[in-house]
Design a protein around this motif. Structure first.
Motif, PDB file in Angstrom:
ATOM      1  N   GLY A 267       0.854  -1.174   0.000  1.00 32.92           N
ATOM      2  CA  GLY A 267       0.000   0.000   0.000  1.00 32.92           C
ATOM      3  C   GLY A 267       0.889   1.222   0.000  1.00 32.92           C
ATOM      4  N   GLU A 268       0.793   2.020   1.077  1.00 34.08           N
ATOM      5  CA  GLU A 268       1.703   3.154   1.199  1.00 34.08           C
ATOM      6  C   GLU A 268       3.130   2.687   1.440  1.00 34.08           C
ATOM      7  OE1 GLU A 268       0.163   5.675   4.209  1.00 34.08           O
ATOM      8  OE2 GLU A 268      -1.661   6.208   3.100  1.00 34.08           O
TER       9      GLU A 268
ATOM     10  N   GLN B 118      -6.297  -0.199   7.778  1.00 28.48           N
ATOM     11  CA  GLN B 118      -6.197   0.187   6.372  1.00 28.48           C
ATOM     12  C   GLN B 118      -7.403  -0.323   5.572  1.00 28.48           C
ATOM     13  OE1 GLN B 118      -2.241  -1.556   6.331  1.00 28.48           O
ATOM     14  NE2 GLN B 118      -1.416   0.337   5.449  1.00 28.48           N
ATOM     15  N   SER B 119      -7.924  -1.499   5.946  1.00 26.45           N
ATOM     16  CA  SER B 119      -9.133  -2.001   5.302  1.00 26.45           C
ATOM     17  C   SER B 119     -10.331  -1.124   5.665  1.00 26.45           C
ATOM     18  CB  SER B 119      -9.387  -3.450   5.712  1.00 26.45           C
ATOM     19  OG  SER B 119     -10.608  -3.929   5.187  1.00 26.45           O
TER      20      SER B 119
ATOM     21  N   ASN C 132     -10.219   1.951   6.346  1.00 27.44           N
ATOM     22  CA  ASN C 132     -10.036   3.216   5.616  1.00 27.44           C
ATOM     23  C   ASN C 132     -10.186   3.045   4.101  1.00 27.44           C
ATOM     24  OD1 ASN C 132      -9.503   4.390   8.082  1.00 27.44           O
ATOM     25  ND2 ASN C 132      -7.268   4.360   7.822  1.00 27.44           N
ATOM     26  N   GLU C 133     -10.455   1.815   3.643  1.00 35.05           N
ATOM     27  CA  GLU C 133     -10.620   1.499   2.223  1.00 35.05           C
ATOM     28  C   GLU C 133      -9.384   1.876   1.404  1.00 35.05           C
ATOM     29  OE1 GLU C 133     -14.250   3.088   0.670  1.00 35.05           O
ATOM     30  OE2 GLU C 133     -15.499   1.813   1.932  1.00 35.05           O
ATOM     31  N   GLU C 134      -8.216   1.654   1.993  1.00 33.56           N
ATOM     32  CA  GLU C 134      -6.983   1.911   1.248  1.00 33.56           C
ATOM     33  C   GLU C 134      -6.802   0.847   0.165  1.00 33.56           C
ATOM     34  OE1 GLU C 134      -3.510   2.572   3.614  1.00 33.56           O
ATOM     35  OE2 GLU C 134      -4.625   3.645   5.173  1.00 33.56           O
ATOM     36  N   GLU C 135      -6.053   1.196  -0.876  1.00 37.10           N
ATOM     37  CA  GLU C 135      -5.804   0.287  -1.984  1.00 37.10           C
ATOM     38  C   GLU C 135      -4.382  -0.248  -1.931  1.00 37.10           C
ATOM     39  OE1 GLU C 135      -6.821   2.249  -5.613  1.00 37.10           O
ATOM     40  OE2 GLU C 135      -8.972   2.281  -5.159  1.00 37.10           O
TER      41      GLU C 135
ATOM     42  N   ARG D 262      -4.792  -2.412  -8.199  1.00 31.49           N
ATOM     43  CA  ARG D 262      -5.703  -1.732  -7.267  1.00 31.49           C
ATOM     44  C   ARG D 262      -6.545  -2.778  -6.546  1.00 31.49           C
ATOM     45  NH1 ARG D 262      -9.881   1.403  -9.757  1.00 31.49           N
ATOM     46  NH2 ARG D 262     -10.284   2.074  -7.606  1.00 31.49           N
TER      47      ARG D 262
ATOM     48  N   LYS E 279      -8.684  -3.866  -3.063  1.00 27.01           N
ATOM     49  CA  LYS E 279      -9.302  -3.566  -1.771  1.00 27.01           C
ATOM     50  C   LYS E 279      -9.270  -4.838  -0.922  1.00 27.01           C
ATOM     51  CE  LYS E 279     -10.637   0.784  -2.264  1.00 27.01           C
ATOM     52  NZ  LYS E 279     -12.056   1.160  -2.284  1.00 27.01           N
TER      53      LYS E 279
END
Length: 311
Positions: free
Chosen positions: A184-185, A241-242, A244-247, A269, A271
């Protein structure tokens, strides 16, 4: 008496007169299944007096140990486009999700039934779903599902020619997985126990009056999977992170050792769904992560597969 070692599955493009490519498999195969219906008429003796053939199902599931080159035509069909060679590197080609799917046909032969064996053909077939499963300490396994729109129940294969099975080795999850990443990040460096990836074209059967076999229509391409990984400080953060719906980007890179045939799966991408673990005495705690790949606007696909086949 027939035995499984004498069951042969082969494939080619639908309508082709090319040699059949014999397929490697561990179990399963496409079949022809007849469905009978009782009209339920009243009988004076209180017995069933009639059964009628009302439909025929054509297709089935095949289990495999994944090896290079062997299933490239299967991948081509389920992805729905052609492998495109990189102009600057003749050994590298890629494939993305599309809707142009050249149909296949499958020949099943029971080689030890009768003097010359007995065969049937699944015609106008597509791959509705393909799955690969990676597990620590095991062979890389998989499966694919076949849906057909036609058949020939008693096929004479005596005049046909065949291409031998490929000789590439099955991939080994302990030695042939170069990299499995979840990013992710930041890149998460973690021990992965199991992972799978499923490409599902969601074919829908559409039966018609006057026809025994249903037509098949391709639906939405969905790419998804599951990952079981060690609970660490980094993976604990996946829950938030899930929420927050991060990709995330999920990649799987594998090579069959010295032969150098490489396959790279990239999902740009994703989820995540996360289920935090509980456990009993001496249990290794592992979050269960499910992922769904979404279409990437730059790549134009939810998954890209790259293969390098050295000459």
């Amino acid at each position: 008496m027939a035995e499984s070692n004498m069951y042969r599955l082969a494939m080619r493009l639908a309508g082709s007169t090319d040699p059949w490519q014999i397929l490697r498999r561990t179990d399963g195969g496409p079949g022809i299944t007849t469905n009978l219906t009782n009209p339920n008429e009243v009988d004076p003796d209180g017995q069933d007096s009639s059964m009628l053939l009302t439909s025929i199902d054509v297709g089935g599931d095949v289990s495999i140990a994944f090896s290079a080159i062997t299933y490239d035509m299967i991948i081509r069909n389920v992805m729905g486009t052609d492998w495109l060679v990189d102009g600057s590197d003749s050994t590298l080609s890629t494939i993305i999700i599309g809707r142009n799917t050249p149909k296949l046909e499958f020949l099943v032969t029971y080689q030890d039934v009768g003097a010359a064996g007995k065969s049937y053909v699944i015609k106008d077939a597509n791959i509705s779903q393909m799955q690969l499963s990676i597990s620590a300490g095991d062979i890389l396994t998989g499966s694919f599902s076949i849906v057909g729109e036609g058949y020939e129940a008693d096929y004479d294969a005596s005049g046909d020619t065949f291409t031998d099975e490929t000789a590439t080795k099955p991939l080994n999850c302990a030695q042939d997985i170069n990299q499995l990443t979840l990013q992710g990040e930041a890149l998460i460096d973690v021990c992965v126990n199991t992972m799978d990836v499923t490409i599902n074209r969601n074919y829908q059967g559409d039966p018609c009056v006057g026809e025994l076999v249903a037509n098949q229509f391709k639906g939405t391409a969905t790419v998804s999977g599951n990952i079981s990984l060690a609970l660490t400080e980094a993976t604990f953060g996946l829950l938030q992170q899930s929420i927050n719906e991060e990709e995330f980007t999920v990649t799987l890179d594998m090579t069959d050792g010295a032969d150098g045939n490489q396959y790279l799966f990239e999902m740009f991408r994703c989820k995540l769904g996360v289920e935090m673990p509980s456990g009993g005495r001496d249990a290794v705690l592992r979050p269960a992560v499910s992922y769904t790949a979404l279409k990437d606007s730059v790549e134009g696909t939810s998954i890209k597969i790259s293969r390098t086949l050295p000459a």
